[in-house]
Design a protein around this motif. Structure first.
Motif, PDB file in Angstrom:
ATOM      1  N   LEU A 210       6.909  52.835   7.639  1.00  0.00           N
ATOM      2  CA  LEU A 210       7.382  53.881   6.979  1.00  0.00           C
ATOM      3  C   LEU A 210       7.105  52.821   6.122  1.00  0.00           C
ATOM      4  CD1 LEU A 210      10.691  54.238   8.985  1.00  0.00           C
ATOM      5  CD2 LEU A 210       8.786  55.961   9.244  1.00  0.00           C
ATOM      6  N   PRO A 211       7.579  54.094   4.432  1.00  0.00           N
ATOM      7  CA  PRO A 211       7.496  53.135   3.072  1.00  0.00           C
ATOM      8  C   PRO A 211       8.484  51.705   2.466  1.00  0.00           C
ATOM      9  CG  PRO A 211       8.022  55.547   3.050  1.00  0.00           C
ATOM     10  CD  PRO A 211       8.155  55.249   4.471  1.00  0.00           C
ATOM     11  N   PRO A 212       7.710  51.160   2.335  1.00  0.00           N
ATOM     12  CA  PRO A 212       8.260  49.736   1.626  1.00  0.00           C
ATOM     13  C   PRO A 212       9.730  49.510   0.847  1.00  0.00           C
ATOM     14  CG  PRO A 212       6.189  49.492   0.936  1.00  0.00           C
ATOM     15  CD  PRO A 212       6.143  50.555   1.328  1.00  0.00           C
ATOM     16  N   VAL A 213      10.285  48.960   1.235  1.00  0.00           N
ATOM     17  CA  VAL A 213      11.424  48.677   0.325  1.00  0.00           C
ATOM     18  C   VAL A 213      11.106  47.231   0.456  1.00  0.00           C
ATOM     19  CG1 VAL A 213      14.030  48.842   0.002  1.00  0.00           C
ATOM     20  CG2 VAL A 213      13.002  49.898   1.896  1.00  0.00           C
ATOM     21  N   THR A 214      11.970  47.131  -1.797  1.00  0.00           N
ATOM     22  CA  THR A 214      11.377  45.969  -2.324  1.00  0.00           C
ATOM     23  C   THR A 214      12.912  45.755  -2.580  1.00  0.00           C
ATOM     24  OG1 THR A 214       9.614  46.753  -3.256  1.00  0.00           O
ATOM     25  CG2 THR A 214      10.700  44.899  -4.624  1.00  0.00           C
ATOM     26  N   PRO A 215      13.586  44.481  -2.527  1.00  0.00           N
ATOM     27  CA  PRO A 215      14.606  43.905  -3.146  1.00  0.00           C
ATOM     28  C   PRO A 215      14.897  44.072  -4.275  1.00  0.00           C
ATOM     29  CG  PRO A 215      13.468  42.525  -1.769  1.00  0.00           C
ATOM     30  CD  PRO A 215      12.777  43.539  -1.964  1.00  0.00           C
ATOM     31  N   PRO A 216      15.825  44.173  -4.950  1.00  0.00           N
ATOM     32  CA  PRO A 216      16.346  44.234  -5.912  1.00  0.00           C
ATOM     33  C   PRO A 216      15.940  42.553  -6.428  1.00  0.00           C
ATOM     34  CG  PRO A 216      18.149  44.314  -4.925  1.00  0.00           C
ATOM     35  CD  PRO A 216      17.546  44.402  -4.226  1.00  0.00           C
ATOM     36  N   ALA A 217      15.297  42.222  -8.019  1.00  0.00           N
ATOM     37  CA  ALA A 217      15.380  41.613  -8.745  1.00  0.00           C
ATOM     38  C   ALA A 217      16.847  40.967  -9.018  1.00  0.00           C
ATOM     39  CB  ALA A 217      14.655  41.346 -10.101  1.00  0.00           C
ATOM     40  N   LEU A 218      17.123  39.509  -8.570  1.00  0.00           N
ATOM     41  CA  LEU A 218      18.503  39.153  -8.627  1.00  0.00           C
ATOM     42  C   LEU A 218      18.235  37.648 -10.423  1.00  0.00           C
ATOM     43  CD1 LEU A 218      19.728  38.646  -5.255  1.00  0.00           C
ATOM     44  CD2 LEU A 218      20.505  39.902  -7.570  1.00  0.00           C
ATOM     45  N   PRO A 219      19.018  38.267 -11.172  1.00  0.00           N
ATOM     46  CA  PRO A 219      19.076  36.445 -11.802  1.00  0.00           C
ATOM     47  C   PRO A 219      19.794  35.394 -11.053  1.00  0.00           C
ATOM     48  CG  PRO A 219      21.206  37.750 -12.407  1.00  0.00           C
ATOM     49  CD  PRO A 219      20.162  38.585 -10.562  1.00  0.00           C
ATOM     50  N   ARG A 239      22.123  51.305  11.561  1.00  0.00           N
ATOM     51  CA  ARG A 239      21.015  52.539  12.809  1.00  0.00           C
ATOM     52  C   ARG A 239      22.639  52.821  14.192  1.00  0.00           C
ATOM     53  NH1 ARG A 239      17.129  54.893  13.238  1.00  0.00           N
ATOM     54  NH2 ARG A 239      15.837  54.439  14.419  1.00  0.00           N
ATOM     55  N   ALA A 240      23.250  51.736  13.980  1.00  0.00           N
ATOM     56  CA  ALA A 240      24.750  52.092  15.357  1.00  0.00           C
ATOM     57  C   ALA A 240      25.261  53.457  14.591  1.00  0.00           C
ATOM     58  CB  ALA A 240      25.244  51.079  16.011  1.00  0.00           C
ATOM     59  N   ARG A 241      25.267  53.402  13.458  1.00  0.00           N
ATOM     60  CA  ARG A 241      26.427  54.690  12.838  1.00  0.00           C
ATOM     61  C   ARG A 241      25.716  56.019  12.968  1.00  0.00           C
ATOM     62  NH1 ARG A 241      27.859  52.233   6.839  1.00  0.00           N
ATOM     63  NH2 ARG A 241      28.900  54.290   7.105  1.00  0.00           N
ATOM     64  N   GLY A 242      24.447  55.976  13.474  1.00  0.00           N
ATOM     65  CA  GLY A 242      22.963  56.673  13.150  1.00  0.00           C
ATOM     66  C   GLY A 242      22.603  56.968  12.188  1.00  0.00           C
ATOM     67  N   LEU A 243      22.181  56.187  11.104  1.00  0.00           N
ATOM     68  CA  LEU A 243      21.401  56.507   9.883  1.00  0.00           C
ATOM     69  C   LEU A 243      20.231  56.535  10.047  1.00  0.00           C
ATOM     70  CD1 LEU A 243      24.048  55.640   8.137  1.00  0.00           C
ATOM     71  CD2 LEU A 243      22.459  54.299   6.550  1.00  0.00           C
ATOM     72  N   PRO A 244      19.120  57.131   9.782  1.00  0.00           N
ATOM     73  CA  PRO A 244      17.383  57.256   9.957  1.00  0.00           C
ATOM     74  C   PRO A 244      16.953  55.093   9.547  1.00  0.00           C
ATOM     75  CG  PRO A 244      18.264  59.088   8.468  1.00  0.00           C
ATOM     76  CD  PRO A 244      19.570  58.563   8.965  1.00  0.00           C
ATOM     77  N   ALA A 245      15.839  55.129   9.858  1.00  0.00           N
ATOM     78  CA  ALA A 245      15.698  53.246   9.491  1.00  0.00           C
ATOM     79  C   ALA A 245      14.406  53.510   8.174  1.00  0.00           C
ATOM     80  CB  ALA A 245      14.124  53.964  10.720  1.00  0.00           C
ATOM     81  N   PRO A 246      14.680  54.497   7.372  1.00  0.00           N
ATOM     82  CA  PRO A 246      14.726  54.283   5.650  1.00  0.00           C
ATOM     83  C   PRO A 246      15.920  53.661   5.437  1.00  0.00           C
ATOM     84  CG  PRO A 246      13.219  55.808   6.753  1.00  0.00           C
ATOM     85  CD  PRO A 246      14.446  55.579   7.798  1.00  0.00           C
ATOM     86  N   ALA A 247      16.916  54.619   5.859  1.00  0.00           N
ATOM     87  CA  ALA A 247      18.104  54.545   4.983  1.00  0.00           C
ATOM     88  C   ALA A 247      19.030  53.234   5.570  1.00  0.00           C
ATOM     89  CB  ALA A 247      19.169  55.131   5.143  1.00  0.00           C
ATOM     90  N   ALA A 248      18.637  53.018   6.433  1.00  0.00           N
ATOM     91  CA  ALA A 248      19.174  51.220   7.398  1.00  0.00           C
ATOM     92  C   ALA A 248      18.343  50.406   6.659  1.00  0.00           C
ATOM     93  CB  ALA A 248      18.984  52.050   8.089  1.00  0.00           C
ATOM     94  N   LEU A 249      17.460  50.677   6.353  1.00  0.00           N
ATOM     95  CA  LEU A 249      16.524  49.953   5.498  1.00  0.00           C
ATOM     96  C   LEU A 249      16.948  49.277   4.607  1.00  0.00           C
ATOM     97  CD1 LEU A 249      14.659  47.098   5.985  1.00  0.00           C
ATOM     98  CD2 LEU A 249      12.990  48.945   5.323  1.00  0.00           C
ATOM     99  N   THR A 250      16.823  50.047   3.456  1.00  0.00           N
ATOM    100  CA  THR A 250      17.650  50.313   2.367  1.00  0.00           C
ATOM    101  C   THR A 250      18.661  50.105   2.124  1.00  0.00           C
ATOM    102  OG1 THR A 250      16.072  52.097   1.471  1.00  0.00           O
ATOM    103  CG2 THR A 250      17.551  51.790  -0.157  1.00  0.00           C
TER     104      THR A 250
END
Length: 275
Positions: A210-219, A239-250
């Motif tokens: 699935l499309p990768p998710v980039t972590p936000p930059a932190l100071p 995922r246990a709450r039913g979110l799709p994998a892309p949303a859960a990963l984000t």
């Protein structure tokens, strides 16, 4: 949602990073993962073995409400890990005194026997006897997920190999993923979550990346230890709450990034004020 029992270590961690003073803190994969999952709304119970030095964990006001009833209280001191990082925030060495964690395998088998209808997450770390635990979970038809830790992954990924494909989700970092595919091929399980520190994380779902998710930059990065466990716990809860994998990963990547920006749970821990 099913209660998830997290099999793993809760420990006293001593963190060494170049240019920083040593930090002494609460740690262990079972603690970090359970805390993240609980903060995301998953009913979760750490299934760990601790000594009297961590007997007052439930009184720590920094921790969310967790089910502490499945802790095993051992006569030995709690596990203690001295973790060394290099300038790239990569683990270079881990010195270990297992202590109470030597009871973890027997305790895990007891919990599987007592709660076969729970969901389990197994943090595959020494001194847990991974084949004994995974073979029992598989034989009982339990739902389980897994994660690994790079210093022990070259030994424990092959040890877990016969039961990888029955795991609902496997969490690895980029180097562990290379070991995983070398051991079990390009499709080691139905869902593989691959983190890579500040670089993009991704999910491989039924063999499809699935499309990768980039972590936000932190100071500011205040801690590294536990970021991967925070990602895993948050992902499992969503995922246990039913979110799709892309949303859960984000959401999991965002939670892991927030974790690195927070101060660690340093020792001595404060006590919860009496109600």
């Amino acid at each position: 949602m099913k209660r998830t029992i997290v099999i793993g270590n809760i420990s006293l961690d001593h963190i060494h990073r170049p240019g920083h003073q040593p930090v002494h803190q609460l740690g262990g994969a079972a603690l970090h993962l359970a805390v993240a999952a609980a903060r995301t709304g998953l009913p979760v119970a750490p299934g760990a073995a601790v000594g009297s030095d961590l007997a007052r964990l439930p009184d720590d006001p920094r921790l969310p409400a967790l089910d502490w009833t499945l802790l095993h209280h051992a006569p030995e001191p709690s596990a203690a890990f001295t973790i060394h990082y290099d300038d790239t925030d990569t683990v270079t060495a881990v010195d270990t005194a297992y202590g109470a964690a030597e009871h973890l395998t027997d305790h895990a088998l007891h919990l599987i026997d007592r709660y076969p209808h729970a969901a389990f997450h197994v943090s595959c770390r020494h001194p847990l006897h991974v084949p004994a635990v995974l073979s029992t979970l598989a034989a009982r038809g339990c739902s389980y997920s897994l994660d690994f830790h790079l210093p022990s992954a070259p030994h424990l990924i092959p040890a877990a190999a016969p039961w990888l494909r029955q795991a609902a989700t496997i969490f690895v970092n980029a180097e562990e993923h290379a070991l995983l595919t070398l051991t079990a091929g390009p499709r080691p399980g139905p869902e593989v979550v691959i983190s890579d520190g500040p670089r993009p994380a991704r999910v491989v779902l039924n063999g499809r990346a699935l499309p990768p998710v980039t972590p936000p930059a932190l100071p500011t990065v205040r801690q590294i230890t536990g970021a991967g466990d925070t990602l895993a716990g948050t992902y499992l809860a969503h995922r246990a709450r039913g979110l799709p994998a892309p949303a859960a990963l984000t959401r999991a990547v965002q939670a892991a990034s927030r974790h690195t920006a927070h101060m660690p749970l340093t020792l001595p821990a404060p006590r919860r004020a009496p109600s």
